[in-house]
Write an enzyme that holds these catalytic residues in place. Sequence first.
Site, mmCIF file in Angstrom:
data_model
loop_
_atom_site.group_PDB
_atom_site.id
_atom_site.type_symbol
_atom_site.label_atom_id
_atom_site.label_comp_id
_atom_site.label_asym_id
_atom_site.label_seq_id
_atom_site.Cartn_x
_atom_site.Cartn_y
_atom_site.Cartn_z
ATOM 1 N N GLY A 76 0.804 -1.229 0.000
ATOM 2 C CA GLY A 76 0.000 0.000 0.000
ATOM 3 C C GLY A 76 0.829 1.267 0.000
ATOM 4 O O GLY A 76 0.596 2.176 0.799
ATOM 5 N N ALA A 77 1.791 1.341 -0.934
ATOM 6 C CA ALA A 77 2.727 2.476 -0.951
ATOM 7 C C ALA A 77 2.292 3.589 -1.894
ATOM 8 O O ALA A 77 3.053 4.515 -2.137
ATOM 9 C CB ALA A 77 4.118 1.975 -1.351
ATOM 10 N N GLY A 129 1.718 4.835 3.506
ATOM 11 C CA GLY A 129 2.638 3.956 2.784
ATOM 12 C C GLY A 129 3.554 4.724 1.854
ATOM 13 O O GLY A 129 4.754 4.418 1.747
ATOM 14 N N SER A 177 -4.018 0.524 14.005
ATOM 15 C CA SER A 177 -4.749 1.785 14.180
ATOM 16 C C SER A 177 -5.313 1.896 15.585
ATOM 17 O O SER A 177 -5.663 0.880 16.203
ATOM 18 C CB SER A 177 -5.901 1.831 13.173
ATOM 19 O OG SER A 177 -6.700 2.966 13.404
ATOM 20 N N TYR A 225 -14.060 -1.729 10.881
ATOM 21 C CA TYR A 225 -12.643 -1.349 10.838
ATOM 22 C C TYR A 225 -11.956 -1.782 12.143
ATOM 23 O O TYR A 225 -10.884 -2.383 12.131
ATOM 24 C CB TYR A 225 -12.558 0.163 10.644
ATOM 25 C CG TYR A 225 -11.177 0.740 10.506
ATOM 26 C CD1 TYR A 225 -10.443 0.583 9.329
ATOM 27 C CD2 TYR A 225 -10.604 1.480 11.541
ATOM 28 C CE1 TYR A 225 -9.177 1.150 9.205
ATOM 29 C CE2 TYR A 225 -9.342 2.049 11.420
ATOM 30 C CZ TYR A 225 -8.636 1.885 10.245
ATOM 31 O OH TYR A 225 -7.381 2.436 10.108
HETATM 32 N N1 NAP Z 1 -4.665 7.967 7.847
HETATM 33 C C1 NAP Z 1 -4.818 7.767 9.130
HETATM 34 O O1 NAP Z 1 -5.073 8.713 9.912
HETATM 35 C C2 NAP Z 1 -4.654 6.376 9.695
HETATM 36 C C3 NAP Z 1 -4.870 6.202 11.071
HETATM 37 C C4 NAP Z 1 -4.732 4.928 11.602
HETATM 38 C C5 NAP Z 1 -4.329 3.882 10.810
HETATM 39 N N2 NAP Z 1 -4.134 4.061 9.476
HETATM 40 C C6 NAP Z 1 -3.722 2.891 8.682
HETATM 41 O O2 NAP Z 1 -2.678 3.254 7.808
HETATM 42 C C7 NAP Z 1 -2.679 2.365 6.693
HETATM 43 C C8 NAP Z 1 -2.542 3.176 5.421
HETATM 44 O O3 NAP Z 1 -3.719 3.950 5.260
HETATM 45 P P1 NAP Z 1 -3.710 5.458 4.743
HETATM 46 O O4 NAP Z 1 -4.358 6.277 5.779
HETATM 47 O O5 NAP Z 1 -2.388 5.837 4.233
HETATM 48 O O6 NAP Z 1 -4.802 5.339 3.568
HETATM 49 P P2 NAP Z 1 -4.643 5.447 1.971
HETATM 50 O O7 NAP Z 1 -4.033 6.744 1.602
HETATM 51 O O8 NAP Z 1 -5.990 5.128 1.438
HETATM 52 O O9 NAP Z 1 -3.615 4.292 1.633
HETATM 53 C C9 NAP Z 1 -4.019 2.944 1.679
HETATM 54 C C10 NAP Z 1 -3.089 2.117 0.820
HETATM 55 O O10 NAP Z 1 -3.583 0.789 0.842
HETATM 56 C C11 NAP Z 1 -3.849 0.395 -0.504
HETATM 57 N N3 NAP Z 1 -4.984 -0.508 -0.589
HETATM 58 C C12 NAP Z 1 -6.278 -0.282 -0.250
HETATM 59 N N4 NAP Z 1 -7.038 -1.345 -0.554
HETATM 60 C C13 NAP Z 1 -6.204 -2.257 -1.109
HETATM 61 C C14 NAP Z 1 -6.391 -3.549 -1.650
HETATM 62 N N5 NAP Z 1 -7.599 -4.129 -1.735
HETATM 63 N N6 NAP Z 1 -5.307 -4.208 -2.128
HETATM 64 C C15 NAP Z 1 -4.089 -3.658 -2.101
HETATM 65 N N7 NAP Z 1 -3.849 -2.423 -1.629
HETATM 66 C C16 NAP Z 1 -4.894 -1.745 -1.140
HETATM 67 C C17 NAP Z 1 -4.144 1.680 -1.254
HETATM 68 O O11 NAP Z 1 -3.992 1.463 -2.646
HETATM 69 P P3 NAP Z 1 -4.699 2.403 -3.746
HETATM 70 O O12 NAP Z 1 -3.810 3.590 -3.923
HETATM 71 O O13 NAP Z 1 -4.748 1.532 -4.939
HETATM 72 O O14 NAP Z 1 -6.047 2.772 -3.206
HETATM 73 C C18 NAP Z 1 -3.100 2.593 -0.640
HETATM 74 O O15 NAP Z 1 -1.838 2.360 -1.201
HETATM 75 C C19 NAP Z 1 -3.959 1.550 6.787
HETATM 76 O O16 NAP Z 1 -3.681 0.262 7.291
HETATM 77 C C20 NAP Z 1 -4.800 2.337 7.769
HETATM 78 O O17 NAP Z 1 -5.721 1.524 8.462
HETATM 79 C C21 NAP Z 1 -4.284 5.293 8.899
#
Ligand code: NAP
Length: 306
Positions: free
Chosen positions: A33-34, A39, A161, A187
């Site tokens: 998920g980069a 990521g 999370s 979630y």
């Molecule tokens: N943002 C926050 O405040 C926050 C807080 C707590 C935890 N987190 C955790 O941090 C992690 C990253 O999330 P983020 O906030 O950076 O969100 P994000 O910007 O939506 O990034 C998510 C990443 O996961 C990929 N992904 C989603 N569904 C997928 C699938 N079916 N198969 C393969 N890859 C997939 C996305 O790919 P695409 O680009 O193709 O969509 C993207 O690269 C997650 O585990 C999330 O639960 C985030």
Amino acid sequence: MKLPEELQFIANARMVQKTTAARMDGRLCILTGATSGVGYHAARRLAQGGANLVLVCRNREKANHVQQELAHQYRVDIDIVQADFSRLEDVRRAAETILAEHPRIDVLINNAGVHTTRRTLTGQGLETVFCVNHLASFLFTRLLLDRLIESAPARIIQVNSQGHRFGGLDLEDLNWEKRRYRGLQGYGASKTAQLLTVWELADRLQGSGVTINAMHPGEVRSNIGMNNGWFYRSYQRYLLWRFLKDPEISGNAIYYLAAAPEMASVSGKFFNQTIEEKPAAHALDRIVGRRIWSISEALTGLTGNV
Ligand SMILES: NC(=O)c1ccc[n+]([C@@H]2O[C@H](COP(=O)([O-])OP(=O)(O)OC[C@H]3O[C@@H](n4cnc5c(N)ncnc54)[C@H](OP(=O)(O)O)[C@@H]3O)[C@@H](O)[C@H]2O)c1
């Protein structure tokens, strides 16, 4: 004023985070998920620190952009492996590709994640959030585990999370057939399941030279939730956005956990970015942990002991 233990995560989020000057030259990190948010910033920071990367992403075009951008700026090798984590057969294929091409793995970072407000099912009939956030990372880790052990010292980082505190893990209804689906609880269930299996795997890895830890990356601006309807998207972009932080902090925290020498033998812990923290009580229930471990093995078709 000292906050009660269950609210300590609020104070921890405001603490000065740890950093490291350690470099990761020549080490191989597998990162899922980069393509955006947490990521993407983790990939940037790891490349800056000299690590070679395998980016496991579902969208090749987005991954190509990240690869080109980072390879232009840093002298590191960056490969892309395409996989949609809502398809467990993709997870298996991605692991096979990596095992065939990379004789050692120093760090595995399971970051890919999703949040949906509505219940959807994968092609295999699994609730999507549970599959992507927990089952896929569980399976991926297990398939790469022997290579990580052969490469020891090695580290596994599960991007979890604070959302695990929403709970929602019901072993009798993992697919939300008996209850009304609620996005935050769905979630929370996926992240709780992941945490419970971190403690299980940490125990099994004792003495192997491979560590596993989970972390909350901070409340940061990313694309998470942007797959939902216009109401949720507007709420996130126009209301929540201003309270969220730059995801660069998440990249820095992941780098610390991956590179810091003082983290070399720390395992089975939860970190609020880089500050060790006690997770919610329901995520520490080892009886439920052993059951979700077995259920996850069955659902992902894993056999054999670790
Ligand atoms: N943002 C926050 O405040 C926050 C807080 C707590 C935890 N987190 C955790 O941090 C992690 C990253 O999330 P983020 O906030 O950076 O969100 P994000 O910007 O939506 O990034 C998510 C990443 O996961 C990929 N992904 C989603 N569904 C997928 C699938 N079916 N198969 C393969 N890859 C997939 C996305 O790919 P695409 O680009 O193709 O969509 C993207 O690269 C997650 O585990 C999330 O639960 C985030």
